[in-house]
Design an enzyme around this catalytic site. Structure first.
Site, PDB file in Angstrom:
ATOM      1  N   LYS A 252       1.003  -1.290  -0.034  1.00 21.66           N
ATOM      2  CA  LYS A 252      -0.026  -0.148   0.052  1.00 21.66           C
ATOM      3  C   LYS A 252       0.887   1.476   0.030  1.00 21.66           C
ATOM      4  O   LYS A 252       0.489   2.365  -0.625  1.00 21.66           O
ATOM      5  CB  LYS A 252      -0.834  -0.177   1.174  1.00 21.66           C
ATOM      6  CG  LYS A 252      -1.957  -0.757   1.156  1.00 21.66           C
ATOM      7  CD  LYS A 252      -3.221  -0.459   2.136  1.00 21.66           C
ATOM      8  CE  LYS A 252      -4.303  -1.331   2.357  1.00 21.66           C
ATOM      9  NZ  LYS A 252      -4.186  -2.085   3.254  1.00 21.66           N
ATOM     10  N   ARG A 253       1.953   1.099   0.820  1.00 21.21           N
ATOM     11  CA  ARG A 253       2.719   2.369   0.819  1.00 21.21           C
ATOM     12  C   ARG A 253       3.591   2.632  -0.261  1.00 21.21           C
ATOM     13  O   ARG A 253       3.776   3.977  -0.741  1.00 21.21           O
ATOM     14  CB  ARG A 253       3.703   2.321   2.200  1.00 21.21           C
ATOM     15  CG  ARG A 253       2.947   2.862   3.295  1.00 21.21           C
ATOM     16  CD  ARG A 253       4.112   2.507   4.557  1.00 21.21           C
ATOM     17  NE  ARG A 253       4.340   1.123   4.793  1.00 21.21           N
ATOM     18  CZ  ARG A 253       5.550   0.500   4.622  1.00 21.21           C
ATOM     19  NH1 ARG A 253       6.429   1.343   4.268  1.00 21.21           N
ATOM     20  NH2 ARG A 253       5.754  -0.803   4.750  1.00 21.21           N
TER      21      ARG A 253
END
Ligand code: GLU
Ligand code: ZN
Length: 468
Positions: A236-237
């Protein structure tokens, strides 16, 4: 296949639909559609700490957007907690489960003392503890646990490597593995198709169903992990992982499912860009490569561009509409429609291609201005000559404009050794002056759409700015 298969996608609504989740969902959907089976949905919403009911609609919307229609109503795992408890009771009654009162610290301290791998050592197996002491654990029998994996072949685990895992937490709530296995059995799931992060849980899943004497799935398929260009799991990051973000960028759902199908798989005839209905007929889980698959944004863009070019013009205009700021922009796009359609890879690129047409002033791209007008060759001469030719031009058509700018190029000194106009660089100042950018739809058609008055006004404004 004897009876029609039953598959399911089982999202936990703890976040947005991830491309990895969409990859598994698609494989399930294709399997069901190919074999005339059922594609069910189960919402795994029992982890009350991480569960976010408000995110469920987003997940379902994305499945709909991708065209992955499911059969029947979604099952909510939270409605089945009674079944999970009953299964736990049955395991307790048959001696396949036992209560444990060890604290995590005790478990850890003993593992350290043993010097072996961390994990639970079966300390409470024969202590006959009563409910309420702590978690309920599964008594892992000796032997091996194996299954047929359509993607990975025969997979087998030595049970000695599996600790006596927890079925119910101390507060009595079922753990994921128990709920997951029991619900699959209850729903009659015949093929479990899911991400490879579940491989290590599968022997426990099977041990539970075998101890309960319930029918287990015929086969599993653990889909490859999706990785980024550094071969790291998509995160996600670091990476764009939400399907919604791809929709919002202007990827078409047809391109998205087409591209997802190509992760870990390729069609036997090598034709990669094609409708999902055709892929359904070709896709075989046995041909899926179990090694991690590179989620390649460049390739996705390419596939999307192909799909955009393949749309009927009206469809293209309609799909681009939400990416445009207003009706003026939509009218501008309609004027250049097919020329823009050929040149974009994303619907969100459309606005930049036509903004010069509907804006009062061209949007000035400073880098393009500096490169072409300031550091480029003979920009003032080219603007002056073009202004003269276009002012004198009879009629206002793309062909006429093209011929006029060619004559201007000769006047401004853009010539080949034989005296013909050198048109590689000559039109650049005209393009930047009128559209603000150095790239865009074909220039002659762009100016034809812009009109003579606005073209001349913009050439004059650029000339003033260049002199100033
Ligand atoms: N809820 C699980 C997940 O999101 C589903 C696991 C499965 O498909 O069995 O990973
Ligand atoms: Zn214990």
């Amino acid at each position: 296949m004897t009876s029609p298969p039953v598959v399911r996608f089982a999202p936990s609504p703890t976040g947005y639909l991830h491309v990895g989740g969409a990859h598994s969902a698609l494989a399930n959907w294709m399997f069901a559609r190919r074999h005339g089976g059922r594609f069910l949905l189960r919402i795994e919403d029992t982890d009350t700490e991480r569960n976010r009911p408000d995110l469920l609609d987003g997940v379902l919307d994305m499945l709909r957007w991708l065209g992955l229609d499911w059969d029947g109503e979604p099952v909510h795992q939270s409605d089945c907690v009674g079944d999970h408890r009953a299964a736990a009771d049955a395991l307790l009654a048959s001696g396949d489960a036992y209560w444990c009162d060890c604290s995590p610290e005790q478990v850890q301290a003993r593992a350290k003392e043993r010097g072996g791998p961390p994990g639970y050592d079966g300390h409470c197996r024969d202590r006959g503890l009563a409910e309420g002491a702590g978690p309920l654990r599964f008594r892992v029998p000796p032997g091996t646990t194996a299954w047929t994996d359509l993607v990975r072949g025969e997979v087998s685990f030595d049970n000695a490597t599996i600790e006596d895992f927890v079925l119910l937490r101390s507060n009595g709530t079922p753990m994921f593995l128990l709920a997951n296995a029991v619900d699959d059995a209850a729903m009659g799931v015949t093929h479990v198709i899911r991400g490879e992060d579940h491989v290590n849980g599968t022997p426990k899943y099977l041990l539970i169903l075998r101890a309960l004497g319930r029918t287990e799935p015929t086969a599993f398929a653990h889909m490859p992990l999706l990785v980024n260009e550094s071969r790291k799991k998509l995160s996600k990051r670091r990476d764009d992982v939400s399907v919604a973000s791809y929709r919002d960028e202007g990827f078409l759902p047809e391109a998205m499912v087409n591209y997802l199908s190509l992760l870990g798989w390729g069609p036997p005839d090598g034709v990669e860009v094609r409708p999902i209905a055709e892929i359904v007929d070709l896709y075989d889980l046995a041909d899926v490569n179990p090694s991690p698959a590179f989620f390649d944004r460049k390739k996705l863009l390419h596939v999307n561009g192909e799909w955009i070019r393949g749309l009927a013009l009206d469809d293209f205009l309609a799909r681009a509409r939400p990416f445009l700021p207003g009706d003026d922009a939509a009218a501008a796009l309609a004027a250049l429609g097919p020329l823009v359609q050929e040149r974009v890879r994303l619907l969100s690129e459309v606005a930049d291609m036509v903004d010069f047409l509907w804006m009062d002033e061209p949007p000035v791209d400073d880098a393009a201005w500096d490169k072409v007008m300031v550091r480029g060759k003979a920009a003032p001469e080219m603007l002056d000559a073009s202004t003269a030719e276009l002012t004198a031009l009879e009629g206002w058509t793309a062909d006429g404009i093209s011929a006029a700018v060619e004559r201007a190029a000769i006047t401004a000194g853009f010539t080949k050794p034989d005296g013909s106009p050198q048109m590689a660089k000559a039109p650049a100042p005209v393009r930047v002056a009128t559209t603000g950018r150095s790239v865009g739809p074909p220039l002659w058609e762009s100016l034809a759409a812009l009109g003579r008055d606005r073209t001349l006004a913009r050439l004059a404004a650029a000339r003033v700015r260049l002199a100033g």
